[in-house]
Write a protein that holds these residues in place. Sequence first.
Motif, short mmCIF file in Angstrom:
data_model
loop_
_atom_site.label_atom_id
_atom_site.label_comp_id
_atom_site.label_asym_id
_atom_site.label_seq_id
_atom_site.Cartn_x
_atom_site.Cartn_y
_atom_site.Cartn_z
N LEU A 101 0.87 -1.17 0.00
CA LEU A 101 0.00 0.00 0.00
C LEU A 101 0.90 1.22 0.00
O LEU A 101 1.73 1.38 0.90
CB LEU A 101 -0.90 0.02 1.23
N THR A 102 0.77 2.06 -1.03
CA THR A 102 1.55 3.28 -1.13
C THR A 102 0.60 4.46 -1.08
O THR A 102 -0.33 4.55 -1.87
CB THR A 102 2.34 3.32 -2.46
N ILE A 103 0.82 5.36 -0.12
CA ILE A 103 0.04 6.59 -0.01
C ILE A 103 1.02 7.74 -0.18
O ILE A 103 1.89 7.96 0.67
CB ILE A 103 -0.71 6.68 1.33
N GLY A 104 0.89 8.44 -1.30
CA GLY A 104 1.85 9.48 -1.64
C GLY A 104 1.74 10.72 -0.79
O GLY A 104 2.74 11.33 -0.43
N GLN A 105 0.51 11.10 -0.45
CA GLN A 105 0.29 12.34 0.30
C GLN A 105 -1.00 12.19 1.07
O GLN A 105 -1.95 11.57 0.59
CB GLN A 105 0.19 13.50 -0.68
N ILE A 106 -1.05 12.74 2.27
CA ILE A 106 -2.27 12.72 3.07
C ILE A 106 -2.64 14.15 3.41
O ILE A 106 -1.84 14.88 4.00
CB ILE A 106 -2.10 11.89 4.36
N THR A 107 -3.85 14.55 3.01
CA THR A 107 -4.35 15.88 3.31
C THR A 107 -5.35 15.74 4.44
O THR A 107 -6.49 15.33 4.22
CB THR A 107 -5.03 16.49 2.06
N GLN B 298 6.46 14.86 1.96
CA GLN B 298 6.49 14.21 3.26
C GLN B 298 5.19 14.44 4.02
O GLN B 298 4.53 15.47 3.84
CB GLN B 298 7.67 14.71 4.07
N LEU B 299 4.82 13.49 4.88
CA LEU B 299 3.66 13.67 5.75
C LEU B 299 3.99 14.76 6.75
O LEU B 299 4.97 14.66 7.49
CB LEU B 299 3.32 12.37 6.48
N ALA B 300 3.18 15.81 6.80
CA ALA B 300 3.50 17.00 7.59
C ALA B 300 2.72 17.09 8.89
O ALA B 300 2.88 18.04 9.65
CB ALA B 300 3.27 18.25 6.76
N GLN B 301 1.87 16.12 9.19
CA GLN B 301 1.06 16.17 10.40
C GLN B 301 1.96 16.08 11.64
O GLN B 301 2.78 15.16 11.75
CB GLN B 301 0.05 15.01 10.44
#
Length: 167
Positions: A68-74, A98-101
């Motif tokens: 499972l590849t998730i490129g970006q999470i908003t 990069q995930l910024a959370q």
Amino acid sequence: GGNLVTHQVGLQPELLIQMTSSGAVLTSVSADGAVAFDTSFGNLTVNNLITPSDTIFMTGGAGLGATLTIGQITDAGLTTIEASVSDGKLVLGSAASQLAQAGLTVNGPVGNLTVFASGAGDTINGQDGVNAITANGAGDRINVGFGANTITANGAGDTITVGVTAT
């Protein structure tokens, strides 16, 4: 690639995306609640995941050792990515995205974990196996088991523990 937009109703709305063959690419997935991925029967790439949920789940992956590849999470409210019960492979973010959370907890799968994160105070837990972790925020906690671990921690006050899984 394609887009998937859902609107769930109910007390515990959750979107389950279950692979029945390998190689799907979704440009964007937008969901109202929690999102669960089952990659037991094939690889899945989601270029952008948009969800107000606090948790993302990876529930499968054993069938083909699928990825499972998730490129970006908003998602400003995301606190947890839970994959510790999966034996698949999980890739989160990229060097360019990069995930910024801040304060994000990632519990990696039994298989391989690759994470690119830049939020402060993240906790990234990799199990025994192959873990490639880049954590660019300050005060991150990185815990990995035994195996081929590559860790890049560029924040002040980071803590790295090797040989212990904390999932």
